[in-house]
Motif scaffolding. Sequence first.
Motif, PDB file in Angstrom:
ATOM      1  N   ILE A   1      22.221   2.030 -18.560  1.00 25.06           N
ATOM      2  CA  ILE A   1      20.998   2.755 -18.203  1.00 25.06           C
ATOM      3  C   ILE A   1      19.785   1.835 -18.322  1.00 25.06           C
ATOM      4  O   ILE A   1      18.920   1.812 -17.447  1.00 25.06           O
ATOM      5  N   GLY A   2      19.720   1.042 -19.396  1.00 17.33           N
ATOM      6  CA  GLY A   2      18.600   0.111 -19.557  1.00 17.33           C
ATOM      7  C   GLY A   2      18.551  -0.935 -18.472  1.00 17.33           C
ATOM      8  O   GLY A   2      17.493  -1.206 -17.884  1.00 17.33           O
ATOM      9  N   GLY A   3      19.678  -1.541 -18.159  1.00 20.22           N
ATOM     10  CA  GLY A   3      19.721  -2.579 -17.126  1.00 20.22           C
ATOM     11  C   GLY A   3      19.464  -2.040 -15.740  1.00 20.22           C
ATOM     12  O   GLY A   3      18.682  -2.617 -14.964  1.00 20.22           O
ATOM     13  N   LEU A   4      20.114  -0.936 -15.397  1.00 21.72           N
ATOM     14  CA  LEU A   4      19.895  -0.327 -14.085  1.00 21.72           C
ATOM     15  C   LEU A   4      18.463   0.178 -13.972  1.00 21.72           C
ATOM     16  O   LEU A   4      17.811  -0.006 -12.940  1.00 21.72           O
ATOM     17  N   GLY A   5      17.953   0.776 -15.049  1.00 26.06           N
ATOM     18  CA  GLY A   5      16.566   1.251 -15.046  1.00 26.06           C
ATOM     19  C   GLY A   5      15.580   0.119 -14.841  1.00 26.06           C
ATOM     20  O   GLY A   5      14.591   0.262 -14.118  1.00 26.06           O
TER      21      GLY A   5
END
Length: 136
Positions: A119-123
Motif C-alpha cells: 500500500i505504501g509503495g503503490l500509494g
Amino acid sequence: MRSFEQIADWVAQHYTVTHMEPFLLALELSLDQGRRRQSVFLSELMDEDGGRVLRISTAVADREHSRDALAKALEFNWQSRAGYLALGEMGGRSYLHLCENRAYPGLDATELERALLRIGGLGDGIERQLQGGDAF
C-alpha cells in the motif's frame, strides 16, 4: 495478530510511528532506498457482519489540487487487484486515499508487513502521478 493493540505494538517495534491513539495510528515508510517517504495509516473498522477489520490507507492526492483525481480513481479501482481508492478527510480537508481492508483472522506479521509495503509503495507511485511529487 488478533487485535489492533497487537498490531500497534508490532508496528511500533518495526516502524517510525508518527501518531497513535486508540484504534488509529500513523507510521512513516522509507521507500526508494530512503529517498522517498510515505505516511501510512492503520485503523480498526467493523465490517457488515460485525467483525473487526484492519484498514491500511495512505493519502495520494489532495482532492482540491487534483482536478482529474476522481476519474483516475475510478479507472484504478476497475483495474486494481489489491486496494482501492476512496475519498477521506484528514484535518478538515478531503484527500484521495489508497486503502485496503484486512480481516484479523489469518493476519500475521509477515502478511501485515507485506500489506504495509504494498500500500505504501503503490500509494507513493500514485501520488507521484497525481501530485507530481512527494506530498504525503
